[in-house]
Structures are given as C-alpha cells and as structure tokens.
Design a protein around this motif. Structure first.
Motif, PDB file in Angstrom:
ATOM      1  N   GLU A 132       0.847  -1.192   0.000  1.00 34.14           N
ATOM      2  CA  GLU A 132       0.000   0.000   0.000  1.00 34.14           C
ATOM      3  C   GLU A 132       0.881   1.240   0.000  1.00 34.14           C
ATOM      4  O   GLU A 132       1.701   1.442   0.892  1.00 34.14           O
ATOM      5  CB  GLU A 132      -0.923  -0.031   1.215  1.00 34.14           C
ATOM      6  N   ALA A 133       0.671   2.081  -1.007  1.00 29.02           N
ATOM      7  CA  ALA A 133       1.563   3.222  -1.234  1.00 29.02           C
ATOM      8  C   ALA A 133       1.535   4.229  -0.094  1.00 29.02           C
ATOM      9  O   ALA A 133       2.506   4.960   0.112  1.00 29.02           O
ATOM     10  CB  ALA A 133       1.188   3.902  -2.550  1.00 29.02           C
ATOM     11  N   ASP A 134       0.437   4.284   0.656  1.00 26.63           N
ATOM     12  CA  ASP A 134       0.326   5.293   1.707  1.00 26.63           C
ATOM     13  C   ASP A 134       0.979   4.860   3.019  1.00 26.63           C
ATOM     14  O   ASP A 134       0.877   5.558   4.021  1.00 26.63           O
ATOM     15  CB  ASP A 134      -1.147   5.646   1.951  1.00 26.63           C
ATOM     16  N   ARG A 135       1.667   3.736   3.019  1.00 22.67           N
ATOM     17  CA  ARG A 135       2.323   3.247   4.238  1.00 22.67           C
ATOM     18  C   ARG A 135       3.812   3.561   4.210  1.00 22.67           C
ATOM     19  O   ARG A 135       4.481   3.340   3.204  1.00 22.67           O
ATOM     20  CB  ARG A 135       2.142   1.734   4.390  1.00 22.67           C
ATOM     21  N   GLU A 136       4.317   4.048   5.341  1.00 22.87           N
ATOM     22  CA  GLU A 136       5.754   4.297   5.455  1.00 22.87           C
ATOM     23  C   GLU A 136       6.515   2.986   5.578  1.00 22.87           C
ATOM     24  O   GLU A 136       7.653   2.878   5.122  1.00 22.87           O
ATOM     25  CB  GLU A 136       6.039   5.194   6.662  1.00 22.87           C
ATOM     26  N   THR A 137       5.906   2.009   6.233  1.00 21.47           N
ATOM     27  CA  THR A 137       6.501   0.678   6.338  1.00 21.47           C
ATOM     28  C   THR A 137       5.557  -0.311   5.665  1.00 21.47           C
ATOM     29  O   THR A 137       4.401  -0.005   5.409  1.00 21.47           O
ATOM     30  CB  THR A 137       6.714   0.280   7.807  1.00 21.47           C
ATOM     31  N   GLN A 138       6.060  -1.497   5.387  1.00 20.97           N
ATOM     32  CA  GLN A 138       5.269  -2.514   4.701  1.00 20.97           C
ATOM     33  C   GLN A 138       5.278  -3.803   5.530  1.00 20.97           C
ATOM     34  O   GLN A 138       6.003  -4.756   5.234  1.00 20.97           O
ATOM     35  CB  GLN A 138       5.836  -2.761   3.291  1.00 20.97           C
ATOM     36  N   PRO A 139       4.464  -3.859   6.590  1.00 23.83           N
ATOM     37  CA  PRO A 139       4.443  -5.056   7.435  1.00 23.83           C
ATOM     38  C   PRO A 139       4.007  -6.312   6.696  1.00 23.83           C
ATOM     39  O   PRO A 139       4.418  -7.416   7.058  1.00 23.83           O
ATOM     40  CB  PRO A 139       3.454  -4.690   8.553  1.00 23.83           C
ATOM     41  N   ALA A 140       3.180  -6.155   5.665  1.00 27.17           N
ATOM     42  CA  ALA A 140       2.758  -7.332   4.896  1.00 27.17           C
ATOM     43  C   ALA A 140       3.955  -7.963   4.196  1.00 27.17           C
ATOM     44  O   ALA A 140       4.095  -9.192   4.160  1.00 27.17           O
ATOM     45  CB  ALA A 140       1.686  -6.949   3.879  1.00 27.17           C
ATOM     46  N   LEU A 141       4.819  -7.130   3.645  1.00 31.38           N
ATOM     47  CA  LEU A 141       6.012  -7.652   2.981  1.00 31.38           C
ATOM     48  C   LEU A 141       6.961  -8.301   3.978  1.00 31.38           C
ATOM     49  O   LEU A 141       7.539  -9.360   3.705  1.00 31.38           O
ATOM     50  CB  LEU A 141       6.738  -6.524   2.239  1.00 31.38           C
ATOM     51  N   PRO A 182     -10.207 -17.054  -2.718  1.00 30.07           N
ATOM     52  CA  PRO A 182     -10.116 -18.465  -2.334  1.00 30.07           C
ATOM     53  C   PRO A 182      -8.848 -18.803  -1.545  1.00 30.07           C
ATOM     54  O   PRO A 182      -8.822 -19.790  -0.812  1.00 30.07           O
ATOM     55  CB  PRO A 182     -10.147 -19.197  -3.676  1.00 30.07           C
ATOM     56  N   SER A 183      -7.802 -18.005  -1.718  1.00 27.24           N
ATOM     57  CA  SER A 183      -6.553 -18.255  -0.989  1.00 27.24           C
ATOM     58  C   SER A 183      -6.694 -17.833   0.467  1.00 27.24           C
ATOM     59  O   SER A 183      -7.466 -16.926   0.786  1.00 27.24           O
ATOM     60  CB  SER A 183      -5.400 -17.464  -1.623  1.00 27.24           C
ATOM     61  N   PRO A 184      -5.955 -18.458   1.379  1.00 26.87           N
ATOM     62  CA  PRO A 184      -5.923 -17.984   2.764  1.00 26.87           C
ATOM     63  C   PRO A 184      -5.475 -16.522   2.810  1.00 26.87           C
ATOM     64  O   PRO A 184      -4.591 -16.107   2.048  1.00 26.87           O
ATOM     65  CB  PRO A 184      -4.889 -18.898   3.431  1.00 26.87           C
ATOM     66  N   ILE A 185      -6.088 -15.747   3.704  1.00 27.13           N
ATOM     67  CA  ILE A 185      -5.768 -14.331   3.861  1.00 27.13           C
ATOM     68  C   ILE A 185      -5.138 -14.115   5.227  1.00 27.13           C
ATOM     69  O   ILE A 185      -5.757 -14.408   6.256  1.00 27.13           O
ATOM     70  CB  ILE A 185      -7.020 -13.441   3.742  1.00 27.13           C
ATOM     71  N   LEU A 186      -3.905 -13.591   5.238  1.00 27.08           N
ATOM     72  CA  LEU A 186      -3.235 -13.267   6.496  1.00 27.08           C
ATOM     73  C   LEU A 186      -3.240 -11.751   6.660  1.00 27.08           C
ATOM     74  O   LEU A 186      -2.602 -11.032   5.891  1.00 27.08           O
ATOM     75  CB  LEU A 186      -1.802 -13.797   6.503  1.00 27.08           C
ATOM     76  N   LEU A 187      -4.002 -11.262   7.649  1.00 26.43           N
ATOM     77  CA  LEU A 187      -4.065  -9.833   7.948  1.00 26.43           C
ATOM     78  C   LEU A 187      -3.111  -9.558   9.098  1.00 26.43           C
ATOM     79  O   LEU A 187      -3.250 -10.133  10.185  1.00 26.43           O
ATOM     80  CB  LEU A 187      -5.492  -9.438   8.318  1.00 26.43           C
ATOM     81  N   VAL A 188      -2.142  -8.676   8.860  1.00 27.53           N
ATOM     82  CA  VAL A 188      -1.051  -8.508   9.822  1.00 27.53           C
ATOM     83  C   VAL A 188      -0.970  -7.081  10.353  1.00 27.53           C
ATOM     84  O   VAL A 188      -1.471  -6.142   9.758  1.00 27.53           O
ATOM     85  CB  VAL A 188       0.307  -8.901   9.195  1.00 27.53           C
ATOM     86  N   LYS A 189      -0.287  -6.980  11.494  1.00 33.11           N
ATOM     87  CA  LYS A 189       0.023  -5.696  12.099  1.00 33.11           C
ATOM     88  C   LYS A 189       1.551  -5.565  12.181  1.00 33.11           C
ATOM     89  O   LYS A 189       2.282  -6.471  11.814  1.00 33.11           O
ATOM     90  CB  LYS A 189      -0.571  -5.603  13.503  1.00 33.11           C
ATOM     91  N   GLU A 190       1.983  -4.431  12.678  1.00 37.95           N
ATOM     92  CA  GLU A 190       3.422  -4.194  12.786  1.00 37.95           C
ATOM     93  C   GLU A 190       3.940  -4.698  14.129  1.00 37.95           C
ATOM     94  O   GLU A 190       4.020  -3.959  15.102  1.00 37.95           O
ATOM     95  CB  GLU A 190       3.731  -2.710  12.605  1.00 37.95           C
ATOM     96  N   HIS A 191       4.262  -5.977  14.180  1.00 40.48           N
ATOM     97  CA  HIS A 191       4.876  -6.551  15.372  1.00 40.48           C
ATOM     98  C   HIS A 191       5.577  -7.834  14.967  1.00 40.48           C
ATOM     99  O   HIS A 191       5.353  -8.366  13.884  1.00 40.48           O
ATOM    100  CB  HIS A 191       3.834  -6.824  16.463  1.00 40.48           C
ATOM    101  N   ASP A 192       6.446  -8.313  15.847  1.00 39.95           N
ATOM    102  CA  ASP A 192       7.194  -9.537  15.557  1.00 39.95           C
ATOM    103  C   ASP A 192       6.378 -10.766  15.940  1.00 39.95           C
ATOM    104  O   ASP A 192       5.448 -10.706  16.736  1.00 39.95           O
ATOM    105  CB  ASP A 192       8.516  -9.545  16.346  1.00 39.95           C
TER     106      ASP A 192
END
Length: 308
Positions: free
Chosen positions: A12-21, A137-147
């Motif tokens: 997402e272009a509006d994010r300073e970091t990319q936790p999904a990546l 149809p693929s599994p969706i992993l929704l993430v936040k910024e944490h380890d």
C-alpha cells in the motif's frame, strides 16, 4: 507441514513501512516460497479524461503505472526487499486485481496489513480487507506491525458443538493449519470454542424449563466435543478453552488473555444480501481482535470472481 510455493504480499503506497512484505518474507524464508509484491493504482483524474482519445487514456494509465512501479522498486530496495518480484496493475477496485492475480497464479497465501485507529488497542479492517475475506479463495493473512516471537501463542477458533459435517471438516483444517504454523514458529496451539447462553425467552415462557440444567448440559456437550477434537491432534487439555458467550466476544477475550500472536479462523465467504442481513461470524470476530488473523475458506469454496 506448510507447503507454500507462492506468497502474494499487498503493498500500500500510503504506508511508510510494509508489514505485509516483512511478514511474507519471514514466512517465505522458513518455507522456501517465492514472494510477489502487488500494488494496485488508480488516479481519480482519469475519470475526467473522457475528452481524450482511447490511445491517450491508455498512455496516461501506462505512465502512472510505470511511475508507480519505478518508485515502488526504489522504495523496496531501500527497505531490503530487492529479491521480491513486483506487480503493479491499474484498477479502481484493488480487491478485484488481488483476487484475480491470486486465482490465475495459484497463490498459496495473500498477506495484507491492517490499519490502526489512533487508539493503539484497536485495528481498522478496510473495505478491501472485507472483500478479500469474502471472495478470495486463498488464505488471507491480515497482519500488524509486530514480531512473531518463537514460543508464541496461536489460536485455532473452532466450532466443536455443531453436528454439521462441514463444520467438523473445517475444524480439522483450522487445527492442522494452526499446528503447522506452531511448528514453523516454535509456538503453542490453543483451541477456542464458544457455546450459547441459555435463551432468555425460553426461561420466561416455559415455567418448567430449568436454565441451569440446560446450561450445564450444553457446557458438558461442548467440553466433551472439545476433548475429543483436541485428542485427535495431541493438544493438551489446558490449552483448550470452552467458554459461554458469542464467538466475537469469547475469541478476542482469550486472545488477549494469552497474548496470542495469531488467530486461525474459518470464514464462509458469505456475500450479497445474506452477508448484509446475517453477517459472517468471522468478520465480527476479526473486528475485535488485536493480533494477526489467518482467515481460511472451507474446502470447495469458489470465488465469485472466478472465470470473470
């Protein structure tokens, strides 16, 4: 064991970091999967170019897409993601592009970051999140910024009280996936199940009805079913939680109590009028969670966007 070959991370272009990546790369490192970063762009000024020729409109789209892809490549290189493929596509509805790419490229996992409220204890799930949960149809992993620390807590949200064989299959699927992630992260699997409270209207309308006996019978049934389910997967009894209440209250409460890193939950993918009137239990639960969520479709699910 998790057998991922291709992971799709939504940028997402509006994010300073990319936790999904970051999360996608972490999983790929442990599984050997390939990671593709996908970004969907759309310039609202395109709506005001109807006076241009089709060729000029296409040239505008190509220019915006190329500029975004070039800038994204530079940004990802600076973040240390130089070994990840990049796909940039033009679409007003980003979820359509993500889902079609997932279908056409046999994506094993779609990873997307969630948005936070100013209140650090809460998370916003965007319309794109909901479309992915319902239609991909693929599994969706929704993430936040944490380890994801080793030894962390993973929850499989199951429904062991149902006699529906499809629910039983989904329970098994969720528990297997939770075990796989536990092995991947050296974590612990916990099972969470809720059961309904005594219907108040019955207690009022039927004088001979004994609400305590009813409640105890329901609780006993769910405890027995949970014990049977847990034994199939060698999960310790002290990691099984059977509590009275609605799933959207029970699951987030347990997740908070044990400080869970990940909740694995099934979603039926209900869409249209039924979704508006009934809603999806998974969506009500997810909206209350403050940890990563892995949403799994039941076997045989077909996306409404397939073959379109």
């Amino acid at each position: 064991m998790i057998n991922y070959h291709h992971i799709l991370a939504v940028v997402e272009a509006d994010r300073e970091t990319q936790p999904a990546l970051s999360r996608a790369k972490e999983i790929a490192t442990k599984t050997g999967a390939k990671v593709t970063a996908i970004s969907v762009v759309y310039d609202l000024s395109y709506n005001m170019t109807t006076m241009l020729s089709p060729e000029e409109r296409d040239a505008m789209k190509d220019a915006v897409t190329y500029e975004h892809a070039s800038g994204l490549s530079d940004s990802l290189n600076e973040m240390g993601f130089s070994d990840i493929d990049i796909v940039v596509q033009w679409n007003k509805r980003s979820y359509e592009t993500i889902i079609r790419y997932a279908i056409e490229n046999d994506i094993d996992l779609v990873v997307k970051a969630t948005k936070r409220h100013d209140d650090l204890a809460s998370v916003i799930f965007t319309p794109t999140d909901w479309h992915l949960l319902r239609k991909c149809p693929s599994p969706i992993l929704l993430v936040k910024e944490h380890d994801w620390p080793e030894g962390g807590e993973i929850i499989a949200a199951v429904n062991v009280g149902s006699e529906d064989p499809d629910h039983a299959k989904l329970n098994d699927k969720l528990t297997v996936i939770a075990n796989d992630y536990a092995a991947l992260l050296s974590g612990n699997v916990n099972l969470v199940n809720s059961y309904p409270s005594t219907p108040l209207n019955i207690a009022i309308e039927v004088p001979e009805f004994d609400p305590d006996s009813y409640n105890n019978a329901v609780k006993h049934h769910h405890n027995e079913e949970m014990a049977a389910h847990a034994s199939k997967f060698d999960i310790a009894r002290d990691r099984c939680f059977v509590k009275e209440g609605l799933p959207e209250h029970v699951i987030p409460m347990v997740a908070k109590d044990i400080d869970a890193e990940l909740v694995v939950i099934g979603t039926v993918g209900r869409i249209g009028l039924s979704a508006a009137l009934i809603g999806n239990t998974a969506e009500h639960v997810i909206d209350e969670l403050n940890c990563d969520v892995l949403a799994i479709k039941p076997e045989g699910f077909v996306s409404p966007l397939a073959n379109k």
